[in-house]
Enzyme design. Structure first.
Site, PDB file in Angstrom:
ATOM      1  N   ALA A 185       0.810  -1.227   0.000  1.00  0.00           N
ATOM      2  CA  ALA A 185       0.000   0.000   0.000  1.00  0.00           C
ATOM      3  C   ALA A 185       0.841   1.275   0.000  1.00  0.00           C
ATOM      4  O   ALA A 185       0.306   2.365  -0.200  1.00  0.00           O
ATOM      5  CB  ALA A 185      -0.941  -0.011   1.193  1.00  0.00           C
ATOM      6  N   THR A 186       2.155   1.147   0.268  1.00  0.00           N
ATOM      7  CA  THR A 186       2.978   2.355   0.246  1.00  0.00           C
ATOM      8  C   THR A 186       3.751   2.438  -1.082  1.00  0.00           C
ATOM      9  O   THR A 186       4.589   3.307  -1.264  1.00  0.00           O
ATOM     10  CB  THR A 186       3.984   2.363   1.424  1.00  0.00           C
ATOM     11  N   ASP A 207       4.385   2.407  -5.434  1.00  0.00           N
ATOM     12  CA  ASP A 207       4.083   3.308  -6.543  1.00  0.00           C
ATOM     13  C   ASP A 207       2.751   2.996  -7.236  1.00  0.00           C
ATOM     14  O   ASP A 207       1.990   3.895  -7.566  1.00  0.00           O
ATOM     15  CB  ASP A 207       5.225   3.150  -7.554  1.00  0.00           C
ATOM     16  N   ASP A 235       5.341  -7.641   7.814  1.00  0.00           N
ATOM     17  CA  ASP A 235       6.498  -8.238   7.154  1.00  0.00           C
ATOM     18  C   ASP A 235       5.960  -9.531   6.539  1.00  0.00           C
ATOM     19  O   ASP A 235       5.464 -10.402   7.276  1.00  0.00           O
ATOM     20  CB  ASP A 235       7.578  -8.513   8.212  1.00  0.00           C
ATOM     21  N   VAL A 236       6.029  -9.648   5.230  1.00  0.00           N
ATOM     22  CA  VAL A 236       5.353 -10.765   4.559  1.00  0.00           C
ATOM     23  C   VAL A 236       5.775 -12.136   5.078  1.00  0.00           C
ATOM     24  O   VAL A 236       5.041 -13.114   4.933  1.00  0.00           O
ATOM     25  CB  VAL A 236       5.547 -10.732   3.016  1.00  0.00           C
ATOM     26  N   ASP A 249      -4.118  -8.106 -16.156  1.00  0.00           N
ATOM     27  CA  ASP A 249      -3.363  -7.681 -17.325  1.00  0.00           C
ATOM     28  C   ASP A 249      -4.047  -6.365 -17.692  1.00  0.00           C
ATOM     29  O   ASP A 249      -5.183  -6.373 -18.181  1.00  0.00           O
ATOM     30  CB  ASP A 249      -3.489  -8.692 -18.470  1.00  0.00           C
ATOM     31  N   HIS A 250      -3.404  -5.250 -17.396  1.00  0.00           N
ATOM     32  CA  HIS A 250      -4.164  -3.992 -17.465  1.00  0.00           C
ATOM     33  C   HIS A 250      -4.636  -3.671 -18.889  1.00  0.00           C
ATOM     34  O   HIS A 250      -5.555  -2.892 -19.074  1.00  0.00           O
ATOM     35  CB  HIS A 250      -3.402  -2.827 -16.822  1.00  0.00           C
ATOM     36  N   HIS A 304       0.560  -8.721 -22.482  1.00  0.00           N
ATOM     37  CA  HIS A 304      -0.347  -7.769 -23.138  1.00  0.00           C
ATOM     38  C   HIS A 304      -0.582  -8.086 -24.618  1.00  0.00           C
ATOM     39  O   HIS A 304      -1.716  -8.072 -25.093  1.00  0.00           O
ATOM     40  CB  HIS A 304       0.204  -6.336 -23.054  1.00  0.00           C
ATOM     41  N   LYS A 308       3.668   7.062 -29.246  1.00  0.00           N
ATOM     42  CA  LYS A 308       2.994   6.216 -28.264  1.00  0.00           C
ATOM     43  C   LYS A 308       1.658   5.817 -28.876  1.00  0.00           C
ATOM     44  O   LYS A 308       0.789   6.664 -29.122  1.00  0.00           O
ATOM     45  CB  LYS A 308       2.766   7.014 -26.967  1.00  0.00           C
TER      46      LYS A 308
HETATM   47  C1  BG6 Z   1       3.480  -2.297 -18.402  1.00  0.00           C
HETATM   48  C2  BG6 Z   1       4.922  -2.509 -18.725  1.00  0.00           C
HETATM   49  O1  BG6 Z   1       2.854  -3.525 -18.131  1.00  0.00           O
HETATM   50  O2  BG6 Z   1       2.834  -1.663 -19.518  1.00  0.00           O
HETATM   51  C3  BG6 Z   1       5.594  -1.181 -19.062  1.00  0.00           C
HETATM   52  O3  BG6 Z   1       5.573  -3.094 -17.607  1.00  0.00           O
HETATM   53  C4  BG6 Z   1       4.841  -0.479 -20.160  1.00  0.00           C
HETATM   54  O4  BG6 Z   1       6.947  -1.387 -19.462  1.00  0.00           O
HETATM   55  C5  BG6 Z   1       3.350  -0.382 -19.836  1.00  0.00           C
HETATM   56  O5  BG6 Z   1       5.378   0.835 -20.284  1.00  0.00           O
HETATM   57  C6  BG6 Z   1       2.571   0.157 -21.011  1.00  0.00           C
HETATM   58  O6  BG6 Z   1       1.244   0.363 -20.639  1.00  0.00           O
HETATM   59  P1  BG6 Z   1       0.316   1.426 -21.385  1.00  0.00           P
HETATM   60  O7  BG6 Z   1      -1.008   1.282 -20.736  1.00  0.00           O
HETATM   61  O8  BG6 Z   1       0.960   2.774 -21.164  1.00  0.00           O
HETATM   62  O9  BG6 Z   1       0.328   1.075 -22.842  1.00  0.00           O
END
Ligand code: BG6
Length: 487
Positions: free
Chosen positions: A10-11, A13, A86-87, A178-179, A241, A346
């Protein structure tokens, strides 16, 4: 759906930049449960109110929404408590259990417990087993585990990790983030293809020539050399991804689909992905590393000169691949994937190039003609463009390309983490990586890792600010990368 959200790390980034803002945005959108408790965990001791202040600062800095008023913010922050952990110390989990139970009593919460591991992968196993051993995982409600990538470094380590986690949580209880699967346009792919008869009718190898998936980044290694130099584009982006995007665009869903169908269809894509044969690796895979170059008119150093990378490092910062899906549906359609750091722009997008139905490339009839392209922009802007040919009114017998496009007008789109945390709270695993998918992805990638290990794959250099090495353009043969064809 009332519940407790326990956040390990929780602390850190990620908590500060993504998780607290996501929780707050869900709260402002009335998507949090009516009653909830959030418990943050970190190594050092901290008072609850100091932690709440940190959460408030993270919201002020990173949230897309600001608090409507102080009372709303205070209500949100009031749900937060902190405990040092502490984990490796079992007694810290006992202390955590006491705090969880105390808050459950105070707020009259059912024992629904979500454990979010926003920590390094080396801690996944020890935390999961301590959750079980301490009794935190023995609930009369549900329990769920959210974990971040990376899930293993290769096939063997991923299997080992999964084996260990499965001793404390069932597959249905594990939500692997997986964002990319939380991005609104990725979640929209299914609707795009299935709710539009015009596209649906063309969605077959009869009409599609090739599919291109690009995730190019302008950033370099940043301050993450410690992690990235042993991971590279292959493990950092491609195995997770990029292959998830491939599954999402290539799966064929039945009309009324449920999460189970999505998982099955994604697995089927991976199972029909033609395995890389030893002899094909160098003709289907291109690895690159950025050299010095220019970004926005300013010189930037090459990867080798970035702080923290190992001298003479052979790590890849770019990968392009040509893949074949041996299903009846996709047979004969190449899928091209590329991703890299320090590229010209990008952009994450999928381009579908359609065939010339006359089987006679239009480009050869008139060099100004272009193929029909469907471009799905996933980020940073979200939109859809269809490239068509039109008669050039000024030049007899010539065509000119015209574009039908729509870009999202919603400024204030929910972020990936909001969508995903919300889904996990509702118990919907559709947009999380199932173990089958993770295992099959590593299985496909493993021969590349082996070839890299043995030094069998060349590492091409590309200048920072370019679209990658020339070899990545040659990889496509008669095809071209669309929209940035700067060979
Ligand atoms: C992360 C990677 O999963 O996805 C990073 O670890 C990468 O290296 C990032 O920069 C990219 O995500 P996005 O959403 O900015 O395309």
């Amino acid at each position: 759906m009332n519940m407790t959200f326990v956040l390990f790390g929780a602390t850190g980034d990620l908590a500060k930049r993504k998780i607290f803002p996501a929780l707050f945005n869900l709260f402002t959108d009335n998507k949090m449960p009516e009653s909830f408790s959030i418990i943050g965990l970190g190594r050092r001791e901290m008072a609850h109110d100091v932690f709440q202040k940190q959460v408030e600062q993270s919201i002020e800095t990173f949230s897309r929404r600001k608090a409507a008023d102080r009372a709303a913010l205070d209500k949100f922050l009031g749900a937060f408590r902190y405990s040092a952990l502490d984990v490796n110390r079992p007694e810290d989990y006992t202390k955590l259990l006491e705090l969880v139970e105390q808050r459950e009593k105070e707020l009259n919460l059912p024992q629904n417990r979500m454990f979010y591991l926003s920590v390094g992968p080396e801690f996944f196993d020890v935390i999961a087993s301590n959750i079980k051993a301490s009794g935190l995982g023995s609930t009369s409600g549900w329990k769920r585990l959210i974990i971040e990538k990376p899930f293993g470094r290769d096939l063997a380590s991923a299997r080992e990790l999964n084996e260990k986690l499965s001793k404390s949580f069932t597959e249905e209880e594990i939500y692997r983030i997986d964002h990319y699967l939380g991005k609104p346009m990725v979640q929209n792919l299914e609707v795009l293809e299935n709710a539009n008869p015009v596209l649906h009718a063309l969605w077959t190898n009869r009409y599609i020539s090739n599919v291109q998936i690009t995730a190019s980044e302008t950033v370099g290694v940043e301050e993450r050399a410690g992690y990235y130099d042993t991971s590279g584009a292959l493990r950092d982006m491609f195995q997770n991804h990029m292959l998830q995007l491939l599954m999402m665009i290539a799966m064929q869903l039945p009309k009324e689909s449920n999460p189970e169908d999505v998982r099955n269809k994604k697995r089927m894509v991976m199972e029909s992905l033609r395995p890389l044969q030893q002899d094909d690796i160098s003709s289907q895979i291109v690895l690159g590393q950025y050299g010095a170059g220019e970004m926005n008119g300013k010189p930037v150093p090459g990867y080798q000169d970035e702080p923290g990378v190992a001298p003479g490092t052979q790590n890849n910062t770019f990968i392009a691949a040509k893949l074949w899906i041996d299903s009846e549906f996709w047979r004969g359609v190449p899928f091209y994937i590329r991703t890299g750091k320090r590229m010209a722009e990008k952009s994450t997008r999928i381009v579908i190039e359609f065939k010339d139905p006359l089987d006679q490339p239009l480009r050869k009839v008139d060099e100004t003609a272009v193929p029909n392209l469907l471009v799905i922009e996933i980020g940073p802007k979200e939109g859809i463009t269809l490239q068509l040919n039109s008669k050039d009114p000024k030049h007899e017998g010539k065509f000119e390309p015209v574009y039908v496009n729509c870009f999202s007008s919603l400024e204030d789109m929910p972020e990936a983490y909001e969508n995903l945390i919300h889904d996990a709270m509702r118990g919907d695993g559709t947009f999380f990586a199932h173990w089958n998918e993770v295992e099959l992805s590593w299985q496909w990638v493993q021969p590349i890792l082996d070839a890299v290990e043995k030094g069998e794959l060349p590492l091409h250099t590309y200048p920072a600010g370019s679209y990658g090495p020339k070899a990545a353009f040659d990889l496509l043969g008669d095809h071209v990368w669309w929209l940035d064809n700067d060979t």
